[in-house]
Design an enzyme around this catalytic site. Sequence first.
Site, short mmCIF file in Angstrom:
data_model
loop_
_atom_site.label_atom_id
_atom_site.label_comp_id
_atom_site.label_asym_id
_atom_site.label_seq_id
_atom_site.Cartn_x
_atom_site.Cartn_y
_atom_site.Cartn_z
CG ASN A 157 -36.54 81.89 1.11
OD1 ASN A 157 -37.42 82.76 1.11
ND2 ASN A 157 -36.78 80.64 1.43
N PRO A 182 -38.96 91.87 1.71
CG PRO A 182 -37.92 90.42 0.22
CD PRO A 182 -39.14 91.25 0.39
N GLY A 233 -41.51 82.75 7.01
CA GLY A 233 -40.23 83.02 7.66
C GLY A 233 -39.93 81.94 8.69
CD GLU A 255 -46.37 78.17 3.53
OE1 GLU A 255 -46.25 77.03 3.99
OE2 GLU A 255 -47.37 78.57 2.91
CG LEU A 256 -44.13 79.29 10.46
CD1 LEU A 256 -44.46 79.10 11.91
CD2 LEU A 256 -43.86 80.75 10.16
CB CYS A 289 -39.15 76.71 4.01
SG CYS A 289 -40.26 77.00 2.64
CD GLU A 463 -48.27 81.65 0.94
OE1 GLU A 463 -47.10 81.31 0.79
OE2 GLU A 463 -48.65 82.81 1.04
P1 NAD Z 1 -35.18 85.91 10.87
O1 NAD Z 1 -35.93 84.98 11.75
O2 NAD Z 1 -34.54 87.11 11.46
O3 NAD Z 1 -36.14 86.45 9.72
C1 NAD Z 1 -36.88 85.62 8.88
C2 NAD Z 1 -37.86 86.50 8.14
O4 NAD Z 1 -38.80 87.03 9.07
C3 NAD Z 1 -37.24 87.73 7.48
O5 NAD Z 1 -37.88 87.94 6.25
C4 NAD Z 1 -37.51 88.87 8.45
O6 NAD Z 1 -37.63 90.11 7.80
C5 NAD Z 1 -38.82 88.46 9.04
N1 NAD Z 1 -39.00 88.91 10.41
C6 NAD Z 1 -38.13 88.81 11.44
N2 NAD Z 1 -38.66 89.31 12.56
C7 NAD Z 1 -39.89 89.75 12.23
C8 NAD Z 1 -40.95 90.36 12.96
N3 NAD Z 1 -40.86 90.58 14.28
N4 NAD Z 1 -42.07 90.70 12.29
C9 NAD Z 1 -42.20 90.45 10.98
N5 NAD Z 1 -41.25 89.85 10.24
C10 NAD Z 1 -40.12 89.50 10.85
O7 NAD Z 1 -34.11 85.03 10.13
P2 NAD Z 1 -33.13 85.30 8.91
O8 NAD Z 1 -31.73 85.30 9.43
O9 NAD Z 1 -33.55 86.41 8.03
O10 NAD Z 1 -33.39 83.94 8.15
C11 NAD Z 1 -32.96 82.74 8.72
C12 NAD Z 1 -34.07 81.87 9.20
O11 NAD Z 1 -35.33 82.29 8.72
C13 NAD Z 1 -33.86 80.47 8.67
O12 NAD Z 1 -33.31 79.68 9.67
C14 NAD Z 1 -35.21 80.00 8.24
O13 NAD Z 1 -35.77 79.16 9.20
C15 NAD Z 1 -36.09 81.20 8.21
N6 NAD Z 1 -36.59 81.53 6.88
C16 NAD Z 1 -37.60 80.78 6.41
C17 NAD Z 1 -38.11 81.05 5.17
C18 NAD Z 1 -39.20 80.22 4.59
O14 NAD Z 1 -39.35 80.19 3.39
N7 NAD Z 1 -40.04 79.59 5.43
C19 NAD Z 1 -37.56 82.08 4.43
C20 NAD Z 1 -36.53 82.85 4.95
C21 NAD Z 1 -36.05 82.57 6.20
#
Ligand code: NAD
Length: 483
Positions: A157, A182, A233, A255-256, A289, A463
């Site tokens: 993002n 990413p 994430g 940072e979720l 987020c 952070e």
């Molecule tokens: P996702 O849960 O598949 O992935 C989110 C992030 O985690 C991605 O960058 C992905 O590469 C990473 N990831 C996934 N599985 C992983 C693993 N086993 N080990 C390490 N990294 C891993 O979801 P998505 O479809 O990419 O994004 C949607 C959801 O993710 C949203 O609903 C949101 O909650 C969350 N998100 C949060 C932030 C944030 O800034 N906190 C940023 C991006 C996405």
Amino acid sequence: MSDDKQNYAKLGLYIDGEWVFQASGGTLKVYNPADETVLGELPLAGISELDAALAAAQRGFRVWKRTQAHDRYWALRRAAAFARERAELIAGLITKEQGKPLAEALMEAKAAPDHIEWYAEEARRAYGRVIPARGNSVRASVIREAIGPVAAFTPWNFPVNQAVRKIAGAIAAGCSIIIKGPEDTPASCIELVRCFADAGLPKGVLNLVYGNPAEVSNHLIPSPIIRKISFTGSVPVGKQLASLAGLHMKRSTMELGGHAPLIVFADADVDAAVNTAVAMKHRNAGQVCVSPSRFYVHNDIHDKFAEAYAAKVRSLVVGAGGEQGTQMGPLVKSQRVEAMTRLVDDAVSRGARALSGGGKLDRAGYFFAPTTLVDVPDDALVAYEEPFGPISSLYRFNSFDEVVERANALPFGLASYVFTRSLKTSIDISNELESGMVSINHSGIALPETPFGGVKDSGHGSEGGTEGLDAYLVTKFVSELGV
Ligand code: NAD
């Protein structure tokens, strides 16, 4: 080949001071979310590249932890200068691969050197302390040292902003770092890493990999070389990684996700609240987020607020991020459009009304109309699942206690926003909200010098702020008897 593809970037990994353009984990196509065309192919790390990165980080740490804070400072200042010089190039890449409007991408790219410089300065002040000793000729001191090689995982993002905070914090503190960038948006993160590489960091201090996320985290986190995990994430992935980190006794910063309440009291300046809320909500198409997502509006002003809010949302110009005048771009990938559709359809089926938007836009690209929902029942999915997209759900409330209870009812606790002209309400509610950050009457969070982080399921650690550097330091107590 499209112009975009030609002008995109050469995608690769950065391991032990070298760019790697062919790797053993296969490749992944990268798409332009505004038109669904392929921008490039990303090489993915397999186990051999991950092992090379681990070995490099171990060697890099030995060199870097002995490098004086003053010299680390100058390396970071050089990286910041490159990031400032290359901000337009980096912003162009962010827009191409992530979709956000160019002006927003430029803000993100220009913030990167600010973060780097802040950490560079702060690391020169990683003071320890001297404790009054219990004996003559005894000196009791507390020293703060770099924790060790870091494994960091950053999302799509804010491909630059999320990465720069981890890289700059770790490197300023004297750590080496392997960052898994990413996969959906790799080029801008690559260019950020190039700024550090060109600044002359010793080999192995900074390594960038892309790969199968689960494979990478399952390999890096248990490795005895890695001493610290930092992840940004989703909550479910964060919980998995935090468990793995705990199993291997690694410190972690998580940072979720969030589901930020935005509370408008009856005494608020409604016009100002509408303007600020619409801008905050639709930044990066709501894929933030800390994006406000539950709008609690006092019953006395609910209808006035809802009407003005929806009118402003309807006037937003949605389009490709690179087009002049675009105020909101596409979502990053088709799965996000599907997620929005599911939430809106569910809410409408339970009685909610859409005052703006309501569905996917009928054009190529991952566009979802900015959607304002009213009369949303508390049992609608959108009331408790993080939307992470351009959906605003409005709810009515009648009393301070009621809104506090509803705001705190979810397991999330990242950001909260409040609009009120009462100092008492402002103080009382900031004390009551279960939230890592509270911003009152404006959007005032996420600066380099302020801590950014959540409570409850939104994670732990911060952070930014002095806390951001602490995350990469350990405490050592030394007691010396002079003989
Ligand atoms: P996702 O849960 O598949 O992935 C989110 C992030 O985690 C991605 O960058 C992905 O590469 C990473 N990831 C996934 N599985 C992983 C693993 N086993 N080990 C390490 N990294 C891993 O979801 P998505 O479809 O990419 O994004 C949607 C959801 O993710 C949203 O609903 C949101 O909650 C969350 N998100 C949060 C932030 C944030 O800034 N906190 C940023 C991006 C996405």
